[in-house]
Design a protein around this motif. Structure first.
Motif, PDB file in Angstrom:
ATOM      1  N   LYS A 261      -4.211  32.862  52.279  1.00  0.00           N
ATOM      2  CA  LYS A 261      -5.670  34.173  51.821  1.00  0.00           C
ATOM      3  C   LYS A 261      -5.194  34.846  49.682  1.00  0.00           C
ATOM      4  O   LYS A 261      -6.308  35.373  49.349  1.00  0.00           O
ATOM      5  N   PHE A 262      -4.153  34.780  49.956  1.00  0.00           N
ATOM      6  CA  PHE A 262      -3.991  35.955  48.641  1.00  0.00           C
ATOM      7  C   PHE A 262      -2.868  35.624  47.488  1.00  0.00           C
ATOM      8  O   PHE A 262      -1.756  35.317  48.030  1.00  0.00           O
ATOM      9  N   SER A 263      -3.440  34.540  47.150  1.00  0.00           N
ATOM     10  CA  SER A 263      -2.715  34.108  45.334  1.00  0.00           C
ATOM     11  C   SER A 263      -4.036  34.132  44.550  1.00  0.00           C
ATOM     12  O   SER A 263      -4.877  33.527  44.313  1.00  0.00           O
ATOM     13  N   PRO A 264      -2.873  35.073  44.210  1.00  0.00           N
ATOM     14  CA  PRO A 264      -4.115  35.612  42.285  1.00  0.00           C
ATOM     15  C   PRO A 264      -4.127  34.846  41.617  1.00  0.00           C
ATOM     16  O   PRO A 264      -3.223  34.286  41.859  1.00  0.00           O
ATOM     17  N   ASP A 265      -4.847  35.328  40.960  1.00  0.00           N
ATOM     18  CA  ASP A 265      -5.344  34.069  39.943  1.00  0.00           C
ATOM     19  C   ASP A 265      -5.518  34.760  39.272  1.00  0.00           C
ATOM     20  O   ASP A 265      -5.068  35.290  38.504  1.00  0.00           O
ATOM     21  N   ASN A 266      -6.971  34.466  38.149  1.00  0.00           N
ATOM     22  CA  ASN A 266      -7.038  34.982  36.832  1.00  0.00           C
ATOM     23  C   ASN A 266      -7.450  36.893  36.845  1.00  0.00           C
ATOM     24  O   ASN A 266      -7.797  37.047  36.965  1.00  0.00           O
ATOM     25  N   GLY A 267      -6.815  37.208  35.753  1.00  0.00           N
ATOM     26  CA  GLY A 267      -7.168  38.858  35.100  1.00  0.00           C
ATOM     27  C   GLY A 267      -8.844  38.437  35.139  1.00  0.00           C
ATOM     28  O   GLY A 267      -9.402  39.852  35.272  1.00  0.00           O
ATOM     29  N   GLY A 268      -8.993  37.471  34.070  1.00  0.00           N
ATOM     30  CA  GLY A 268     -10.345  37.940  34.039  1.00  0.00           C
ATOM     31  C   GLY A 268     -11.010  36.073  33.853  1.00  0.00           C
ATOM     32  O   GLY A 268     -10.659  35.615  33.083  1.00  0.00           O
ATOM     33  N   ASN A 289     -10.116  47.876  25.685  1.00  0.00           N
ATOM     34  CA  ASN A 289      -8.881  48.672  25.982  1.00  0.00           C
ATOM     35  C   ASN A 289      -8.788  48.021  28.389  1.00  0.00           C
ATOM     36  O   ASN A 289      -8.339  48.802  28.846  1.00  0.00           O
ATOM     37  N   ALA A 290      -8.382  46.764  27.797  1.00  0.00           N
ATOM     38  CA  ALA A 290      -7.857  46.603  29.137  1.00  0.00           C
ATOM     39  C   ALA A 290      -6.515  46.130  28.710  1.00  0.00           C
ATOM     40  O   ALA A 290      -5.466  46.206  27.844  1.00  0.00           O
ATOM     41  N   THR A 291      -6.381  46.465  30.899  1.00  0.00           N
ATOM     42  CA  THR A 291      -4.541  46.366  30.691  1.00  0.00           C
ATOM     43  C   THR A 291      -5.005  45.488  31.529  1.00  0.00           C
ATOM     44  O   THR A 291      -4.739  45.775  33.158  1.00  0.00           O
ATOM     45  N   TYR A 292      -3.800  43.957  31.426  1.00  0.00           N
ATOM     46  CA  TYR A 292      -4.031  43.010  32.791  1.00  0.00           C
ATOM     47  C   TYR A 292      -2.616  42.442  32.536  1.00  0.00           C
ATOM     48  O   TYR A 292      -1.656  41.929  32.115  1.00  0.00           O
ATOM     49  N   VAL A 293      -2.147  43.140  34.131  1.00  0.00           N
ATOM     50  CA  VAL A 293      -0.654  42.421  34.601  1.00  0.00           C
ATOM     51  C   VAL A 293      -0.802  41.155  35.443  1.00  0.00           C
ATOM     52  O   VAL A 293      -0.937  41.716  36.982  1.00  0.00           O
ATOM     53  N   GLY A 294      -0.136  40.509  35.127  1.00  0.00           N
ATOM     54  CA  GLY A 294      -0.055  39.470  36.191  1.00  0.00           C
ATOM     55  C   GLY A 294       0.963  39.246  37.091  1.00  0.00           C
ATOM     56  O   GLY A 294       2.095  40.217  36.591  1.00  0.00           O
ATOM     57  N   ASN A 295       1.099  39.002  37.648  1.00  0.00           N
ATOM     58  CA  ASN A 295       1.813  38.697  38.853  1.00  0.00           C
ATOM     59  C   ASN A 295       3.721  37.241  38.165  1.00  0.00           C
ATOM     60  O   ASN A 295       4.298  37.249  38.658  1.00  0.00           O
ATOM     61  N   GLY A 296       2.909  36.661  37.079  1.00  0.00           N
ATOM     62  CA  GLY A 296       4.454  36.027  36.482  1.00  0.00           C
ATOM     63  C   GLY A 296       4.534  34.403  36.981  1.00  0.00           C
ATOM     64  O   GLY A 296       4.838  33.873  36.864  1.00  0.00           O
ATOM     65  N   GLU A 297       3.285  33.961  38.208  1.00  0.00           N
ATOM     66  CA  GLU A 297       2.584  32.341  39.084  1.00  0.00           C
ATOM     67  C   GLU A 297       2.454  32.180  38.867  1.00  0.00           C
ATOM     68  O   GLU A 297       2.037  31.141  38.845  1.00  0.00           O
ATOM     69  N   GLY A 298       0.879  32.695  38.440  1.00  0.00           N
ATOM     70  CA  GLY A 298       0.176  31.751  38.718  1.00  0.00           C
ATOM     71  C   GLY A 298      -1.348  32.259  37.954  1.00  0.00           C
ATOM     72  O   GLY A 298      -0.886  33.701  37.167  1.00  0.00           O
ATOM     73  N   GLY A 299      -2.151  31.503  37.095  1.00  0.00           N
ATOM     74  CA  GLY A 299      -3.563  32.302  36.701  1.00  0.00           C
ATOM     75  C   GLY A 299      -3.053  32.244  35.278  1.00  0.00           C
ATOM     76  O   GLY A 299      -2.033  32.053  34.336  1.00  0.00           O
ATOM     77  N   ALA A 300      -4.307  32.656  34.814  1.00  0.00           N
ATOM     78  CA  ALA A 300      -4.515  33.190  33.225  1.00  0.00           C
ATOM     79  C   ALA A 300      -5.214  34.110  33.060  1.00  0.00           C
ATOM     80  O   ALA A 300      -5.686  34.910  33.605  1.00  0.00           O
ATOM     81  N   ALA A 301      -4.641  34.986  31.640  1.00  0.00           N
ATOM     82  CA  ALA A 301      -4.772  36.278  32.089  1.00  0.00           C
ATOM     83  C   ALA A 301      -6.716  36.521  31.613  1.00  0.00           C
ATOM     84  O   ALA A 301      -7.371  37.078  31.856  1.00  0.00           O
ATOM     85  N   LEU A 302      -6.556  35.551  30.675  1.00  0.00           N
ATOM     86  CA  LEU A 302      -8.549  35.167  30.698  1.00  0.00           C
ATOM     87  C   LEU A 302      -8.767  33.657  31.074  1.00  0.00           C
ATOM     88  O   LEU A 302      -7.832  32.599  29.987  1.00  0.00           O
ATOM     89  N   ARG A 303      -9.669  33.215  31.191  1.00  0.00           N
ATOM     90  CA  ARG A 303     -10.415  31.756  31.402  1.00  0.00           C
ATOM     91  C   ARG A 303     -11.728  32.212  30.975  1.00  0.00           C
ATOM     92  O   ARG A 303     -12.680  32.316  32.094  1.00  0.00           O
ATOM     93  N   ILE A 304     -12.492  31.127  30.098  1.00  0.00           N
ATOM     94  CA  ILE A 304     -13.305  31.342  29.572  1.00  0.00           C
ATOM     95  C   ILE A 304     -13.821  30.132  30.118  1.00  0.00           C
ATOM     96  O   ILE A 304     -13.483  28.926  29.665  1.00  0.00           O
ATOM     97  N   ARG A 305     -15.362  30.177  30.555  1.00  0.00           N
ATOM     98  CA  ARG A 305     -16.242  28.816  30.597  1.00  0.00           C
ATOM     99  C   ARG A 305     -17.216  29.295  30.852  1.00  0.00           C
ATOM    100  O   ARG A 305     -18.019  30.149  30.696  1.00  0.00           O
ATOM    101  N   ASP A 306     -17.505  27.238  31.174  1.00  0.00           N
ATOM    102  CA  ASP A 306     -19.582  27.197  31.114  1.00  0.00           C
ATOM    103  C   ASP A 306     -20.406  28.269  30.450  1.00  0.00           C
ATOM    104  O   ASP A 306     -20.988  28.945  30.491  1.00  0.00           O
ATOM    105  N   ASN A 307     -19.932  28.096  28.778  1.00  0.00           N
ATOM    106  CA  ASN A 307     -20.870  28.054  27.638  1.00  0.00           C
ATOM    107  C   ASN A 307     -20.722  30.389  27.624  1.00  0.00           C
ATOM    108  O   ASN A 307     -21.394  30.266  27.350  1.00  0.00           O
ATOM    109  N   ALA A 308     -19.670  30.203  28.775  1.00  0.00           N
ATOM    110  CA  ALA A 308     -19.255  31.730  28.089  1.00  0.00           C
ATOM    111  C   ALA A 308     -18.902  32.342  26.652  1.00  0.00           C
ATOM    112  O   ALA A 308     -18.631  31.400  26.188  1.00  0.00           O
TER     113      ALA A 308
END
Length: 613
Positions: A261-268, A289-308
């Protein structure tokens, strides 16, 4: 500042607090209700505030029963309801699971233990989750995914036509261990904001160990300042369906994979629309002024889609296997792909990647530390004129364990303190600061009120224990004249309440109170010769701003109220809408308050400065 001065924080939590009673909450709230800090409130089921205001005092703890599907527990603020939950760094409001021992021993693996907080507003959205087609001019509405259909529409529907709509106030609120599953692939976010308008004030929010997204905006226009998503099981900050708000000082902390249930994904994760509807805005936020610290294993800092579209400036991204992922349907909006207007505005950011896979676009190209292997589609990010740098952020400490090692403040030699910054919008929301990321060099505003602080994730605070409690002076101001009071802030930033009280003095027996006081705050700039007075902000009629926040702050510091009420056995019957007040933080420096009459009249005025925390 513009009446609300900069707000920066740190403090202590409620450990071992003594409560008067346990109060069970099992039915909807349909009349104005106040939850007080001397009780613990135990929610069970879907509790909806309908046609009423729920006020939650600073320091209140709300515990919620476990359950899934139709047996889940969540607090829902409907389109006709309001919530005023104003905490402080020394007295945050805590939403948590019934089983939480409240001693800091629970970790991310204990999430999914209740639902979350859901606010439904009347601001516009651009599409619905079922991808229906809406004719131009019709009002688009939607329902929250997974909320049982046996609940009335008031518990599920959001969206409208009022971008200024207000659902109330949230400040210093910690939401912990939520994310109950409602249906397959439909969990509750820690904080759900459905069509919430910019009249709603939200700041200093923590979501810890939520099994779904921490904070998600479904359309609307609400702004968010000082927010942290920590150790969640999905995305940190998610927006879709046409959100057009502003954000500043956002923090994401990705922890290790705790369980399925806890597999971190994207920062935004940022989506624009589920379906095209003529005459609607595409949707996209403006974040500084965001600070996004990933877990080094998965996801992206930013994922943008659907005409955003997305605007990120003056931010830090570190600890991610992928920096930014723009999917094909949003990549079409990159100017080099045929568009003439840039809807992606990602500038003046610091990308800290030891093994860089910075850009994952629709053609799988990457931007490494050498800036190679780029095509025209990525030029908006890599162009030197956009001031995005790939380098070490040099933050004070990045530990993902509860060992006191997480300190996201930049070191004195960090490039975040010297890199070129994007200009800040000239409005009353964004604070103009001289650094990238969410933190200054020596002020970790997460300290004290968050679970990260209580459970030992943060480095110990070095804040001084010495503090100003109250400064006040009263005097008569002649017509057309001003009176000036000075004070000094030493050390770390201090959150203050400043008032110039006129009409309410009549309740204290003061003759001839000033009818309509106003004040301007100045900071002395000693770098200039001679020293210059720099205007920080102005304040006049106190009740034209956030009355709930002002009232809670006045009660917190022990100041007599400006409303019509009873205080310490004395009736305060004078209607006072014209005294002036401001609340916020001021950094180290010398300040003056200049008080005058808005209408040019004379009278007695009381000038007060309170340390809030």
């Amino acid at each position: 500042m513009k009446r609300a001065m900069k707000m920066i924080t740190a403090s202590v939590l409620l450990a071992g607090a003594v409560y008067a009673a346990d109060v069970n909450v099992t039915t909807n709230i349909t009349s104005d209700t106040t939850w007080t800090s001397d009780n613990v409130y135990h929610m069970s089921g879907f509790i909806t505030v309908v046609g009423a205001t729920l006020t939650i005092e600073a320091g209140t703890v709300i515990k919620s029963a476990a359950g899934t599907g139709t047996d889940a527990t969540a607090l829902i603020i409907s389109q006709t309801g309001n919530i005023n939950a104003v905490g402080f760094r020394s007295a945050p409001i805590i939403f948590t699971a019934e089983a939480d021992p409240m001693d800091g021993s629970w970790g991310p693996e204990n999430g999914n233990a209740w639902g979350g907080l859901i606010i439904l507003g009347n601001a516009p959205i651009n599409s619905d989750r079922n991808k229906n087609s809406w004719t131009e001019g019709t009002t688009i509405t939607d329902t929250v995914e997974g909320i049982p259909e046996f609940l009335p529409e008031s518990s599920r529907v959001f969206g409208g036509t009022d971008p200024e709509d207000s659902s109330g106030t949230l400040s210093y609120v910690s939401i912990r261990f939520g994310g109950s599953e409602l249906a397959q692939d439909a969990e509750i976010n820690g904080l759900t904001l459905g069509g919430v308008g910019r009249g709603t004030q939200i700041d200093h929010i923590e979501v810890f160990a939520n099994s779904d997204d921490s904070i998600e905006f479904f359309g609307g226009t609400v702004d968010l300042k000082y927010a942290v998503s920590a150790y969640g099981g999905d995305d940190g900050f998610d927006y879709d369906q046409g959100w057009e708000g502003r954000g500043q000082f956002w923090v994401y902390v990705g922890g290790p994979v705790a369980n399925s249930k806890f597999s971190p994904d994207n920062g935004g994760e940022h989506d624009g629309e589920t379906s095209f509807n003529a005459g609607r805005n595409l949707g996209g936020g403006t974040i500084y002024n965001a600070t996004y610290v990933g877990n080094g294993e998965g996801g992206a800092a930013l994922r943008i889609r659907d005409n955003a579209y997305a605007v990120y400036k003056n931010s830090i991204f570190t600890g991610w296997p992928t920096g930014i992922r723009i999917e094909a349907d949003s990549g079409l909006r990159i100017p080099s792909n045929g568009e003439t207007v840039s809807l992606m505005d990602i500038t003046n950011n610091l990308w800290d990647f030891e093994v860089a896979d910075l850009f994952h676009g629709d053609e799988d190209d990457t931007l490494g530390a050498g800036g190679t292997n780029l095509d025209d589609g990525e030029a908006f990010l890599a162009d030197a004129g956009n001031n995005n740098t790939v380098e070490a952020a040099l933050l004070s400490g990045i530990s993902r364990a509860a060992d006191g090692g997480f300190d996201p403040c930049p070191l004195s030699n960090s490039p975040a303190l010297s890199n070129a910054l994007a200009a800040y919008p000239e409005d009353d929301f964004f604070d103009e600061v001289a650094y990238q990321g969410a933190f200054s060099k020596n002020d970790n505003w997460l300290a004290g009120w968050t679970y990260l602080s209580q459970a030992g994730y943060l480095a110990p605070s070095s804040e001084s224990s010495a503090d100003l409690v109250n400064l006040s002076t009263r005097g008569f101001v002649d017509a057309g004249e001003t009176v000036t009071v000075g004070f000094t802030v030493i050390g770390a930033s201090k959150k203050l309440l400043i008032r110039a009280v006129g009409p309410k003095l009549a309740d204290l027996g003061v003759p001839s109170p000033m009818a309509d006081p106003q004040f301007t705050i100045y900071r002395t700039d000693y770098t200039q010769s001679p020293p210059a007075q720099i205007e920080i902000g102005v304040a006049d009629d106190w009740d034209e701003e956030n009355v709930a926040q002002f009232s809670a702050t006045m009660a917190h510091v022990g100041a007599f109220p400006l409303e019509v009420t009873e205080f310490q056995g004395t009736s305060y019957d004078t209607v006072d809408t014209t005294s002036a007040a401001a609340t916020g933080s001021l950094g180290e420096g010398v300040y003056t308050i200049q008080v005058s009459s808005q209408d040019g009249g004379a009278g007695e005025v009381l000038i007060e400065v309170y340390a809030v925390d």
